[in-house]
Structures are given as structure tokens and as C-alpha cells.
Motif scaffolding. Structure first.
Motif, PDB file in Angstrom:
ATOM      1  N   ASP B  79       0.842  -1.192   0.000  1.00  0.00           N
ATOM      2  CA  ASP B  79       0.000   0.000   0.000  1.00  0.00           C
ATOM      3  C   ASP B  79       0.882   1.248   0.000  1.00  0.00           C
ATOM      4  O   ASP B  79       1.997   1.227   0.514  1.00  0.00           O
ATOM      5  N   ARG B  80       0.354   2.309  -0.533  1.00  0.00           N
ATOM      6  CA  ARG B  80       1.156   3.538  -0.634  1.00  0.00           C
ATOM      7  C   ARG B  80       0.516   4.624   0.237  1.00  0.00           C
ATOM      8  O   ARG B  80      -0.692   4.897   0.109  1.00  0.00           O
ATOM      9  N   ASP B  81       1.342   5.200   1.097  1.00  0.00           N
ATOM     10  CA  ASP B  81       0.826   6.279   1.939  1.00  0.00           C
ATOM     11  C   ASP B  81       0.844   7.580   1.132  1.00  0.00           C
ATOM     12  O   ASP B  81       1.877   7.986   0.608  1.00  0.00           O
ATOM     13  N   ILE B  82      -0.300   8.217   1.075  1.00  0.00           N
ATOM     14  CA  ILE B  82      -0.393   9.459   0.313  1.00  0.00           C
ATOM     15  C   ILE B  82      -0.110  10.654   1.227  1.00  0.00           C
ATOM     16  O   ILE B  82       0.568  11.598   0.849  1.00  0.00           O
ATOM     17  N   GLY B  83      -0.638  10.575   2.399  1.00  0.00           N
ATOM     18  CA  GLY B  83      -0.424  11.691   3.313  1.00  0.00           C
ATOM     19  C   GLY B  83      -0.951  11.380   4.700  1.00  0.00           C
ATOM     20  O   GLY B  83      -1.684  10.403   4.902  1.00  0.00           O
ATOM     21  N   GLU B  84      -0.524  12.185   5.605  1.00  0.00           N
ATOM     22  CA  GLU B  84      -0.922  11.956   7.002  1.00  0.00           C
ATOM     23  C   GLU B  84      -1.249  13.301   7.632  1.00  0.00           C
ATOM     24  O   GLU B  84      -0.557  14.304   7.390  1.00  0.00           O
ATOM     25  N   LEU B  85      -2.272  13.323   8.427  1.00  0.00           N
ATOM     26  CA  LEU B  85      -2.665  14.569   9.092  1.00  0.00           C
ATOM     27  C   LEU B  85      -2.968  14.265  10.560  1.00  0.00           C
ATOM     28  O   LEU B  85      -3.676  13.293  10.868  1.00  0.00           O
ATOM     29  N   THR B  86      -2.408  15.062  11.407  1.00  0.00           N
ATOM     30  CA  THR B  86      -2.699  14.861  12.836  1.00  0.00           C
ATOM     31  C   THR B  86      -3.407  16.102  13.366  1.00  0.00           C
ATOM     32  O   THR B  86      -2.915  17.224  13.220  1.00  0.00           O
ATOM     33  N   GLN B  87      -4.534  15.864  13.916  1.00  0.00           N
ATOM     34  CA  GLN B  87      -5.342  16.950  14.464  1.00  0.00           C
ATOM     35  C   GLN B  87      -5.383  16.744  15.987  1.00  0.00           C
ATOM     36  O   GLN B  87      -5.721  15.643  16.450  1.00  0.00           O
ATOM     37  N   VAL B  88      -4.997  17.779  16.712  1.00  0.00           N
ATOM     38  CA  VAL B  88      -4.961  17.621  18.177  1.00  0.00           C
ATOM     39  C   VAL B  88      -5.905  18.627  18.828  1.00  0.00           C
ATOM     40  O   VAL B  88      -5.867  19.821  18.526  1.00  0.00           O
ATOM     41  N   TYR B  89      -6.730  18.120  19.718  1.00  0.00           N
ATOM     42  CA  TYR B  89      -7.634  18.975  20.502  1.00  0.00           C
ATOM     43  C   TYR B  89      -7.219  18.879  21.964  1.00  0.00           C
ATOM     44  O   TYR B  89      -7.086  17.768  22.491  1.00  0.00           O
ATOM     45  N   ALA B  90      -6.999  20.021  22.582  1.00  0.00           N
ATOM     46  CA  ALA B  90      -6.674  20.019  24.015  1.00  0.00           C
ATOM     47  C   ALA B  90      -7.946  20.324  24.804  1.00  0.00           C
ATOM     48  O   ALA B  90      -8.680  21.258  24.465  1.00  0.00           O
ATOM     49  N   ILE B  91      -8.187  19.509  25.814  1.00  0.00           N
ATOM     50  CA  ILE B  91      -9.396  19.685  26.620  1.00  0.00           C
ATOM     51  C   ILE B  91      -8.952  20.030  28.035  1.00  0.00           C
ATOM     52  O   ILE B  91      -8.178  19.265  28.634  1.00  0.00           O
ATOM     53  N   GLU B  92      -9.411  21.145  28.521  1.00  0.00           N
ATOM     54  CA  GLU B  92      -9.048  21.489  29.906  1.00  0.00           C
ATOM     55  C   GLU B  92     -10.234  22.123  30.631  1.00  0.00           C
ATOM     56  O   GLU B  92     -11.149  22.655  30.001  1.00  0.00           O
ATOM     57  N   PHE B  93     -10.141  22.029  31.932  1.00  0.00           N
ATOM     58  CA  PHE B  93     -11.218  22.575  32.765  1.00  0.00           C
ATOM     59  C   PHE B  93     -10.672  23.802  33.485  1.00  0.00           C
ATOM     60  O   PHE B  93      -9.590  23.765  34.065  1.00  0.00           O
ATOM     61  N   ASN B  94     -11.452  24.879  33.422  1.00  0.00           N
ATOM     62  CA  ASN B  94     -11.047  26.088  34.135  1.00  0.00           C
ATOM     63  C   ASN B  94     -11.894  26.201  35.398  1.00  0.00           C
ATOM     64  O   ASN B  94     -13.119  26.323  35.319  1.00  0.00           O
ATOM     65  N   ALA B  95     -11.205  26.095  36.538  1.00  0.00           N
ATOM     66  CA  ALA B  95     -11.930  26.090  37.814  1.00  0.00           C
ATOM     67  C   ALA B  95     -12.601  27.436  38.089  1.00  0.00           C
ATOM     68  O   ALA B  95     -13.618  27.501  38.777  1.00  0.00           O
ATOM     69  N   THR B  97     -13.867  29.674  35.738  1.00  0.00           N
ATOM     70  CA  THR B  97     -15.077  29.859  34.929  1.00  0.00           C
ATOM     71  C   THR B  97     -16.029  28.671  35.043  1.00  0.00           C
ATOM     72  O   THR B  97     -17.167  28.738  34.610  1.00  0.00           O
ATOM     73  N   ARG B  98     -15.500  27.565  35.593  1.00  0.00           N
ATOM     74  CA  ARG B  98     -16.213  26.292  35.712  1.00  0.00           C
ATOM     75  C   ARG B  98     -16.672  25.805  34.332  1.00  0.00           C
ATOM     76  O   ARG B  98     -17.787  25.324  34.159  1.00  0.00           O
ATOM     77  N   ARG B  99     -15.804  26.015  33.377  1.00  0.00           N
ATOM     78  CA  ARG B  99     -16.123  25.601  32.021  1.00  0.00           C
ATOM     79  C   ARG B  99     -14.960  24.810  31.424  1.00  0.00           C
ATOM     80  O   ARG B  99     -13.810  24.987  31.807  1.00  0.00           O
ATOM     81  N   TYR B 100     -15.342  23.951  30.478  1.00  0.00           N
ATOM     82  CA  TYR B 100     -14.322  23.195  29.755  1.00  0.00           C
ATOM     83  C   TYR B 100     -13.968  23.964  28.494  1.00  0.00           C
ATOM     84  O   TYR B 100     -14.856  24.515  27.837  1.00  0.00           O
ATOM     85  N   THR B 101     -12.702  23.977  28.203  1.00  0.00           N
ATOM     86  CA  THR B 101     -12.277  24.633  26.962  1.00  0.00           C
ATOM     87  C   THR B 101     -11.671  23.581  26.052  1.00  0.00           C
ATOM     88  O   THR B 101     -10.798  22.813  26.481  1.00  0.00           O
ATOM     89  N   VAL B 102     -12.148  23.563  24.818  1.00  0.00           N
ATOM     90  CA  VAL B 102     -11.564  22.655  23.823  1.00  0.00           C
ATOM     91  C   VAL B 102     -10.828  23.523  22.819  1.00  0.00           C
ATOM     92  O   VAL B 102     -11.427  24.400  22.187  1.00  0.00           O
ATOM     93  N   SER B 103      -9.544  23.318  22.696  1.00  0.00           N
ATOM     94  CA  SER B 103      -8.751  24.131  21.762  1.00  0.00           C
ATOM     95  C   SER B 103      -8.222  23.232  20.658  1.00  0.00           C
ATOM     96  O   SER B 103      -7.634  22.182  20.948  1.00  0.00           O
ATOM     97  N   ASN B 104      -8.443  23.684  19.440  1.00  0.00           N
ATOM     98  CA  ASN B 104      -7.854  22.958  18.310  1.00  0.00           C
ATOM     99  C   ASN B 104      -6.415  23.444  18.175  1.00  0.00           C
ATOM    100  O   ASN B 104      -6.158  24.601  17.867  1.00  0.00           O
ATOM    101  N   LYS B 105      -5.482  22.536  18.436  1.00  0.00           N
ATOM    102  CA  LYS B 105      -4.067  22.937  18.444  1.00  0.00           C
ATOM    103  C   LYS B 105      -3.568  23.292  17.048  1.00  0.00           C
ATOM    104  O   LYS B 105      -2.581  24.016  16.921  1.00  0.00           O
ATOM    105  N   ASN B 106      -4.262  22.798  16.021  1.00  0.00           N
ATOM    106  CA  ASN B 106      -3.820  23.078  14.657  1.00  0.00           C
ATOM    107  C   ASN B 106      -4.287  24.456  14.187  1.00  0.00           C
ATOM    108  O   ASN B 106      -3.557  25.154  13.508  1.00  0.00           O
TER     109      ASN B 106
END
Lengths: 592, 183
Positions: B79-95, B97-106
Motif C-alpha cells: 500500500d502507498r501512503d499518500i499523506g498523514e494529518l494529525t489533528q490535536v484537541y486540548a481539553i481542559e477545565f477552568n476552575a 469559569t467552571r467551564r471546559y475549553t476545547v482548543s484545536n491545536k492546529n
């Protein structure tokens, strides 16, 4: 030898490296204790390093201990002392190490438990609540303003332009119009706005529908805080999807910074609390490995130290052994202490060496004037042989006495000489029963009153010097005969027996009589020269016998029986290296 | 004082392997072309475990890593690899604001949520993820998109995760998803 030295060098290098690594681990642990994140980072490598050190050390110590135990089992010189010292030193190291370990763990646990202090947690919660309530008023102001803007937006067609104007007029940093599919329809932002569009979630849209508003406090990546307000906007036409206005209001940077600081502290506290147990276990495990390493080092050190301490004593014993031509079995072998053995061996060697020296000198010094004395006495006798009567009688008696006493002296000197000189053995294969029979035959003719008997198998061969073995038999039979004077039904029994000690074949020769036996004093000194119970004895018979037995790598013992006494000699059937016999000396022990 | 239980745990930790929970999820993916670029819509039902939520609320940051590979599957050849993509989401809780933040690192884009359920829903349906430029592809080829997803707790070394063996793993691997690039 060279290989052993290289091995020893390599072992030492390994040990020093391990000590270095262990010390490094301890330091790392000490510094990492100030910073759990650092420990977290380096823990794996630190632990792998320590486990490897531990395994290598364990192997080295196990090998050293095995060697020591082997030496102990083989009764090697100094092994018992080395083992005792190693155990004592190891014991001394183990107890404080274990005590320290448990105290260290206890203190460490107490230190770590401070991280999750209930008061600290309550304080942090209060700080968070205080910060939030400080922002509540701002949130309410934002909500009021957003609702007003939403009202102003009703029915306006050029919404983009209007939004920009409204942003200028209001305190909002950004205004966004979205539909129910969360598609941004229009947005207007302050020129200096740092806000990137943050899209509301479906749940927030639902909440805004339900409650007519939705407010939240959001954090941004730069650590600042934003107030986000979402309110429904009345549709421009009935066919249109529901619209929503989202407004962002910035929080005072100072307040934002303080809120961020509180949040960061709270988060750090939470993380530490969450990782408290694994960090605690890591500390314990690392400490346990370091303590075990230290213990192994102490054990290895004690084995090495004991070896070094015993080495000079070992060489001293060897020196002592070399002082006597043949190695001897200790007569007083009841003490198992190596130092006692060493002292006995050394004393015996010195005593024998001194006796040999004295005998040699005496023989020489006494022998020199004997011939002139004898010749002079004979010359006097000859010169005055013409005398008559009482004079002649006096001269003859006196010169005869001189000549006879010189002869006695010469015999004594010869005997001393024989004790001092130790000619090399001329070993050959000897049939012991044959020479025993001959010796018994020789003495039985002249002592018909004594009942001679023998017990042995017909042919028992040993490697030895025939002449010297005959001398042993003659001396011992003569001693027994002397001990049987004035004894009723005198008897002498000569017996041989094949025995095996540690897979080595020995011939045991015993000469037993029912004579007067040995006095207690004689038993302990029987083999020393010049010790005799006989009125005319020179005290060299048993000493010479012992010399010959020693030359044959054998052992001699005497003991008193209920009637009379026995002399028991054990001689190896084949010639062996001195060391081989020496290793088994403790196995041959007669209670004499 | 050190209890026997703790000691037991520590000793067992030596032999414990890093355990990773494999979440069985019936995910799906599809791709479409828009203005010469292939995009993907991905559905990977993500459910945070109890221990993961606890860790989040304790200040531990989680990364959702999506690794997308475009592979040309060829018969009788490698098989032939054409390309690769890595998408990273960071999930953190802010005490605060009491909210979760999801950040797309890309992309740097952030989303803020009040509940963990929202975070799950947000991450479970990823829309319009740009994959590959049309010009790089051969229309006669049979391209397959392979998605490997995993959730990893940040700031905790593998050792720390291993020694926390008595609790649920903080890391989880999601089931691999595959779909054809050309429908």
C-alpha cells in the motif's frame, strides 16, 4: 592469577559505578522532591537505572556470599571468621537502614499529606468564589447592554454596518449575529479587540431560547477572561431562522490577571492532589531501591573487609606451617576458633623448631669432647695397666666407668641427632601386616611372658618409608613392653583398620596394651621431646614416632583405656598433597 | 504510616504494564470535495470515563489526537501512503469559569462548554476537516482514509500512569475507523 586480578578490577569498577549511580539517584530524588513535576519527568529513567544497579549489585553480592559459604563449608582457613564478621557488619548495617527507611517514609508521607490540606482547599475555593462574585456585576451589565443592542437590531437591514456602529457605542469588544445552525451571519468588532470569534454550542443556543439569555465567563489562551452573552434577536421575517446576538465584554486586565493566578494555583493544587498517591508510591519505591542498594553495598563491603582482615592472619598461619617441614594436625583440636588454631600451630612450630635446633647443637657440642674423653680414659687405663693391687682395681673401674658413661652419652647424642635430622622419605608400596608380623616376631622371642596378638586383613598396602615405619612399630612396641613391667597377664594387641575420611582412604594402626597407661600430664605432652615416665627414658621415642607420622601426612593420638593405653596412628593409604589432608584434619579427632 | 496495601501496590507496580483502555466505538467517517479540497466529516463517539473527568477537574489537560492517513490500497503490491494529518484537541477545565475549553491545536480555535457532555458531543462530531488537495490524487486509485484516535492525559509521565494502576486508565485508544475517500 592475572585473570582473577582483572576480574577483581572489573568488579571494583562496576561497584564504584554503581555507588556513583546510587548517589546520583539519591541527589536526583532529593532535588526532585522540591519539584514533583521534575520527579514525574525523570522518574522512569531514575527507576530503571536503580533497578539495573540493584540487579547487578545483587549478582555481585550473591557471588561473593556464595564463595564465602563454599569456603566455610570446606572449612577453609579464616572462612568462619570471615563469615562471622560479614554477618556482624551486615547486621549492623541492616538495622539502622531499615529503621531509617521507615522513618523517612513516615516523614515523607506526612510531607505529602500537607499537599491535600483541607484548609488550603477551602481557602482556594473561597478565593475562586470571591473572584467570580467580583465579576457577577460585570456579567449583569453585559447582559443588560446585549439585550439593549438586540432590541436595537430589530428590523435593521444593513446589519453589518449597524453592528460596527453598535460596537463603537457599547462596551462590547465584539458582536456576532448567528442563526440556529450556529452559522455566523454578521459580526462587528472593536478595532483593538483581542477576541477571536468563539462559537456558542447548541446547548447554549437552547439555553438562550429557554431563558432568553445565556451568559458565561470564558478564558482565553493568553490568560485573560471574557464575558460572553448570548440573547435571541427577534426575526426580521417570519420565514427566517431564529437569530442570536453574541456579545463579548472584556474583563479588567488586573482582575483578569488575579483571577488567572487564583485559577492556576487551584489547578496546580488539584493536579498535585490527583497525583499525590502515585508520587508517594514513586518516592517509596525509589527510596526502597536506594536503601536496598545501600544494604547490598554494606554486605559486599563487609565481605570484602572481612577478607582483607583475615588475609594477614592466613599468611601468618602459612608462615607458621612452613616453619615445620610437615604440616601437622592439631593435637588440641577441640577449639574451633581460627585464632586458637593459629596460635597453637604457631607455638607448636616454634617449639619444634627450637627443639630441633637445641638437639642439633647439643649433639654437636657434646659429641666433640666425647672422643678425646674416651681416648684419654683408655690411655690412662693402658698407662697404669702395670699397676698392681688396689691401684689397678681403682684405675680399671674408674676408666671403665668413664668409657661406659661416654658410650651412654654418645647414644643419647645420636638419639638427639636422629630427632633433629629429618631425612627425606623413601616411599614405596609396603604391606603393613608383613612388617607388623616381623616386629611382633622380633619382640615376642625376648618377651615370652607377654601375649602378643594382631588383628588385620592379610594384605593392606600403604605408600611409606619402610625403615621409618619399622621404627614406629619398634618404638611403640618397646614402650608397651616397658609399660607392662610387673603387670599380670601382660598383653599387646596390634590392629589395623581401613577407614575413609572425606573419600580419602586411611590405614588406622593401633597398638594397645594393658600396662600402666599414661599419666594425665603425659597425655598432653607425650609427643614433646624429653618427656618420659620411664626412669631411664630419654623422652625421644614418641617425639620421633610423631615426626615420622607427620612425614607420612598422618595423625597420631594416644589415649588411656580402662586397662592400659592405646596409641592410634592414621596414615593415608596413598600419597596426597599436604593441603588435601590438611583440609580434613578436623575430621580426625580422637578423644585422648 | 505505610500500610501493607500501599506496599503491595508499589511492588505490583513494578510488573504492571501501562494499561490503555480501548474504547469500542462505532464511529464513521465520510469525505467530500469542496472547491478542490477533500474534507471529512467524522463521528467518533467519545465518552469520558469517571476517572478522566476527575482528572480534568483536578487540572489535568487531555489531548484528543486524531491521526488521519490516506492510503492507496493496491492489489498485489504494498500500500502507498499518500499523506498523514494529525489533528490535536486540548481539553481542559477552568476552575474559575467552571467551564471546559476545547482548543484545536492546529487552528487555534477554541470552544468553551459548561458540561462534559457538551465536550463529548462537540468532539464526537467533527465537521469539515480539510484532508487533501484534489490535485494530489489519482482519480483511478482506491484511497482509504484510516483514522486512529486516542485520548491522552498530559503532564503525567508513563511511569506515573503505570504506578496509578489501581484506578481506571487515564489514556484511552479509540477504535480505528476507515472509509473510502471517493464515494
Amino acid at each position: 592469577m592475572a585473570t582473577i586480578q582483572i576480574k577483581a578490577k572489573t568488579t571494583k569498577r562496576i561497584i564504584f559505578s554503581l555507588i556513583f549511580l546510587s548517589a546520583g539517584s539519591l541527589l536526583a530524588l532529593m532535588f526532585a522532591a522540591d519539584n514533583p513535576n521534575e520527579l514525574n519527568r525523570m522518574q522512569s529513567s531514575l527507576l530503571v537505572l536503580n533497578i539495573l544497579s540493584f540487579i547487578v549489585f545483587l549478582i555481585i553480592v550473591a557471588l561473593s556470599a556464595k564463595n564465602l559459604l563454599n569456603d566455610y563449608r570446606k572449612n577453609k582457613l579464616g572462612a568462619k571468621l570471615r563469615l562471622r564478621m560479614a554477618l556482624a557488619f551486615s547486621g549492623l548495617a541492616v538495622i539502622p537502614a531499615v529503621v531509617l527507611f521507615f522513618f523517612a517514609i513516615n516523614f515523607m508521607n506526612k510531607g505529602i499529606s500537607v499537599w491535600s490540606d483541607a484548609d488550603v482547599e477551602q481557602g482556594l475555593n473561597n478565593a475562586l468564589m470571591l473572584g467570580r462574585s467580583a465579576l457577577d456585576e460585570k456579567i449583569q451589565q453585559g447582559l443588560f447592554e446585549t439585550t439593549n443592542i438586540a432590541l436595537q437590531l430589530q428590523g435593521i437591514e444593513n446589519i453589518d454596518l449597524q453592528l460596527r456602529e453598535l460596537v463603537q457605542k457599547s462596551k462590547a469588544e465584539q458582536l456576532v449575529i448567528l442563526d440556529s445552525d450556529i452559522q455566523v451571519l454578521a459580526s462587528g468588532s472593536d478595532q483593538i479587540s483581542r477576541v477571536s470569534t468563539r462559537i456558542p454550542t447548541l446547548l447554549e443556543i437552547e439555553q438562550a431560547n429557554l431563558k432568553q439569555s445565556w451568559t458565561s465567563l470564558d478564558s482565553s489562551p493568553d490568560g485573560s477572561y471574557l464575558i460572553r452573552v448570548l440573547v435571541p434577536v427577534l426575526s426580521f421575517s417570519s420565514n427566517q431562522k431564529p437569530l442570536y446576538l453574541q456579545a463579548f465584554f472584556s474583563v479588567d486586565p488586573k482582575l483578569s490577571m488575579m483571577a488567572d493566578s487564583v485559577e492556576e494555583t487551584y489547578a496546580r493544587y488539584g493536579r498535585l492532589n490527583f497525583m499525590k498517591d502515585p508520587i508517594q508510591y514513586s518516592y517509596i519505591l525509589t527510596l526502597a531501591i536506594v536503601v536496598l542498594l545501600a544494604l547490598l553495598l554494606a554486605i559486599y563491603g563487609s565481605i570484602e573487609f572481612a577478607d582483607r582482615l583475615v588475609k594477614p592472619i592466613e599468611s601468618l598461619e602459612k608462615e607458621a606451617e612452613s616453619m615445620i617441614k610437615n604440616p601437622r594436625f592439631a593435637d588440641n583440636n577441640n577449639s574451633s576458633d581460627e585464632i586458637t588454631t593459629l596460635v597453637n600451630s604457631f607455638m607448636k612450630a616454634q617449639k619444634e623448631a627450637a627443639w630441633s635446633d637445641v638437639a642439633r647443637r647439643m649433639a654437636h657440642e657434646i659429641n666433640n669432647p666425647l672422643t678425646p674423653i674416651q681416648l684419654s680414659a683408655e690411655r690412662i687405663k693402658k698407662r697404669f695397666s702395670t699397676s698392681t693391687g688396689e691401684d689397678l682395681n681403682f684405675i680399671t673401674t674408674s676408666t671403665d666407668t668413664i668409657v661406659n658413661q661416654v658410650e651412654v652419652l654418645r647414644e643419647m647424642v645420636n638419639a638427639f641427632g636422629k630427632f633433629a635430622e629429618q631425612p627425606k622419605l623413601k616411599t614405596e608400596r609396603i604391606n603393613m601386616p608383613k612388617i607388623i608380623d616381623e616386629a611382633i616376631g622380633l619382640y615376642s622371642k625376648d618377651h615370652k611372658a607377654i601375649k602378643f596378638s594382631s588383628k588385620y586383613t592379610d594384605e593392606t598396602f600403604i605408600h611409606g618409608d619402610e625403615k621409618k615405619l619399622r621404627q614406629i612399630l619398634n618404638n611403640l612396641l618397646k614402650n608397651s613392653i616397658d609399660a607392662l613391667a610387673n603387670i599380670e597377664k601382660p598383653r599387646i594387641t596390634v590392629a589395623t583398620k581401613d577407614i575413609q575420611i572425606n573419600k580419602i582412604d586411611f590405614l588406622e594402626l593401633s597398638i594397645e596394651d594393658n600396662g600402666i597407661g599414661f599419666s594425665e600430664e603425659t597425655v598432653s605432652k607425650a609427643f614433646e621431646p624429653y618427656v618420659s615416665t620411664k626412669p631411664k627414658g630419654k623422652g625421644l621415642g614418641l617425639a620421633i614416632v610423631k615426626n615420622i607420622v607427620d612425614e607420612h601426612q598422618g595423625h597420631i593420638a594416644i589415649k588411656n583405656n580402662p586397662e592400659g593405653a592405646s596409641v592410634i596412628i592414621t596414615i593415608p593409604v596413598k600419597e596426597h598433597k599436604t593441603k588435601l589432608i590438611d583440609e580434613h584434619k578436623t575430621k580426625i579427632n580422637y578423644g585422648c | 504510616m505505610l500500610s501493607f496495601r500501599k506496599f503491595f501496590h508499589v511492588s505490583i507496580a513494578f510488573f504492571a504494564l501501562t494499561s490503555v483502555i480501548a474504547i469500542k466505538a462505532e464511529g464513521s467517517g465520510s469525505s467530500y470535495i469542496d472547491n478542490g479540497v477533500y474534507y471529512s466529516d467524522i463521528e467518533i463517539p467519545i465518552n469520558f470515563e469517571k476517572e478522566q473527568i476527575k482528572a480534568l477537574e483536578s487540572g489535568i489537560i487531555f489531548n484528543l489526537e486524531l491521526n488521519l492517513k490516506i492510503v492507496d490500497i493496491r492489489n498485489w503490491r504494498l500500500d502507498r501512503d499518500i499523506g498523514e494529518l494529525t489533528q490535536v484537541y486540548a481539553i481542559e477545565f477552568n476552575a474559575f469559569t467552571r467551564r471546559y475549553t476545547v482548543s484545536n491545536k492546529n487552528t487555534g480555535r477554541q470552544a468553551s462548554m459548561a458540561m462534559i457532555r457538551e465536550v463529548s458531543e462537540y468532539l464526537s462530531a467533527i465537521k469539515k476537516l480539510p484532508l487533501v488537495d484534489d490535485s494530489l490524487l489519482d482519480l483511478d486509485a482506491d484511497y482509504t482514509v484510516i483514522l486512529d484516535s486516542r485520548l491522552r492525559a498530559q503532564g503525567m509521565s508513563p511511569w506515573m500512569k503505570t504506578i496509578s494502576f489501581w484506578r481506571e486508565s487515564l489514556d484511552s485508544d479509540l477504535e480505528q475507523i476507515q472509509w473510502q475517500l471517493f464515494r
